[in-house]
Enzyme design. Sequence first.
Site, PDB file in Angstrom:
ATOM      1  NE  ARG A 180     -15.414 -43.205 -27.507  1.00  0.00           N
ATOM      2  CZ  ARG A 180     -15.201 -44.058 -27.339  1.00  0.00           C
ATOM      3  NH1 ARG A 180     -14.207 -44.420 -28.345  1.00  0.00           N
ATOM      4  NH2 ARG A 180     -15.094 -45.074 -27.501  1.00  0.00           N
ATOM      5  CE1 TYR A 182     -11.316 -18.896 -20.759  1.00  0.00           C
ATOM      6  CE2 TYR A 182     -10.511 -20.928 -20.304  1.00  0.00           C
ATOM      7  CZ  TYR A 182     -11.432 -20.449 -20.468  1.00  0.00           C
ATOM      8  OH  TYR A 182     -12.883 -20.583 -19.807  1.00  0.00           O
ATOM      9  CG  ASP A 200      -6.816 -19.816 -27.437  1.00  0.00           C
ATOM     10  OD1 ASP A 200      -7.960 -19.680 -27.969  1.00  0.00           O
ATOM     11  OD2 ASP A 200      -7.021 -19.818 -26.366  1.00  0.00           O
ATOM     12  CE  LYS A 236     -15.432 -18.748 -24.141  1.00  0.00           C
ATOM     13  NZ  LYS A 236     -14.152 -19.094 -23.976  1.00  0.00           N
TER      14      LYS A 236
HETATM   15  C1  PLP Z   1     -13.102 -19.479 -23.385  1.00  0.00           C
HETATM   16  C2  PLP Z   1     -11.644 -19.420 -23.540  1.00  0.00           C
HETATM   17  C3  PLP Z   1     -10.298 -21.035 -23.393  1.00  0.00           C
HETATM   18  C4  PLP Z   1     -11.826 -21.619 -23.256  1.00  0.00           C
HETATM   19  O1  PLP Z   1     -12.547 -22.670 -23.688  1.00  0.00           O
HETATM   20  P1  PLP Z   1     -14.371 -23.497 -22.818  1.00  0.00           P
HETATM   21  O2  PLP Z   1     -15.337 -23.171 -24.711  1.00  0.00           O
HETATM   22  O3  PLP Z   1     -14.567 -22.278 -22.321  1.00  0.00           O
HETATM   23  O4  PLP Z   1     -13.709 -24.610 -22.668  1.00  0.00           O
HETATM   24  C5  PLP Z   1      -9.823 -21.050 -24.019  1.00  0.00           C
HETATM   25  N1  PLP Z   1      -9.296 -19.649 -24.209  1.00  0.00           N
HETATM   26  C6  PLP Z   1     -10.329 -19.042 -24.655  1.00  0.00           C
HETATM   27  C7  PLP Z   1      -8.834 -17.145 -25.485  1.00  0.00           C
HETATM   28  C8  PLP Z   1     -11.246 -18.612 -24.319  1.00  0.00           C
HETATM   29  O5  PLP Z   1     -12.224 -17.385 -24.627  1.00  0.00           O
END
Ligand code: PLP
Length: 376
Positions: A44, A96, A167, A192
Amino acid sequence: MPLRPETIAIHAGNEHVAGEHPVIQPITLSTTFRHEAGALLYSRTENPNRRALEKVLAQLESGVEAACFSSGNAAGMAVFQALPAGSHVLAPDDMYHGLRLQLKNLFAGVLEVDFVDMCDLEAVRAAFRPETALVWVETPSNPLLKISDIAGISQLCKEKKVVLACDNTFASPIFQQPLLLGADLVMHSSTKFIGGHSDLTGGVVVSAEKSPLWEKIRTIQQVGGAVPSPFDCYFLTRSIKTLPYRMRAHAANAMLIARFLEDAPSISRVYYPGLESHPQHPLAARQMRAFGSMLSFLFEGDAQQTDAFIEGLQLFTNATSLGGVETLIERRAAVEGPDTKTPENLIRLSVGLEHPEDLIADLIQAITTIPLRIKN
Ligand SMILES: *Cc1c(COP(=O)(O)O)cnc(C)c1O
């Protein structure tokens, strides 16, 4: 010797392993390590695959360190949790929805949050309070592909000694490096583009420096424990090797599709920062190397007609998420639920790596057969 992203992507995430000298770092599944000098302690806290993944991601973002998490939401949450209770946060009005829910619900009573239009520098400046601790931007934003001026907002943050986090999921580290534009932290959902194959969930925060805030985020990772498995770290490190080339093809395909949609019947508006018609195209061209593969558009019709158009497509999978090799499409308001401000006829597209002419032929086919399907 400063290395370019293509080279970093292939070499930085490969830790040398003694003994049999494999070229590719193996997966270390062991949760615990023998008490010996220099050995790790417990998985961890630290794992060799996670360490290698963090190394390559930190380098791709030009940061000093990265902390990987089991999802993008866990990565974002670690940043919010690291703030002192009572802190004021400025977040984007187009954001998001999962992270927006955290700020609105999970952190209600802990953090004070104002949602502002991050495209409007004066609005951002006016929203600062003495207790503002964090400005969170997301650019390009989800789902309207709004662009925030990272360097401009960072200037405001530096004047007020406020942390700026970005982000960077939609851009990927290949097309945009927020830390070089003045941000302190950058976050990704590696579910993503970084993962790129729609088969794992992950997130990362990268820091420009080893600040006390960064040490807190690291503690939240290690003690909070929302860490990715060695398997997930291994597959992410593997995916990253092709990330620079995947991103180029994603962006090239998206540009062709955006141009097609701009002139297509039944489509009234296309949101893609690579188009000259995008209100912030010059800013996007300044701070991004290319424009990514996310785009949204308005279908001329109500929710039902928009759904009928989506159902008529054969190569576009109607599913949420983005950044994978396969093209995904969705009517965004249906996913965001009843309190969304997203128009009911807004379609979000994650353009994949199929041949763009096959995708365009499918769009033409779906647009021309829609009257038939709506009658039935
Ligand atoms: C998908 C996404 C998130 C969250 O990510 P997860 O892996 O689904 O928890 C945050 N910000 C953006 C812009 C996203 O597309």
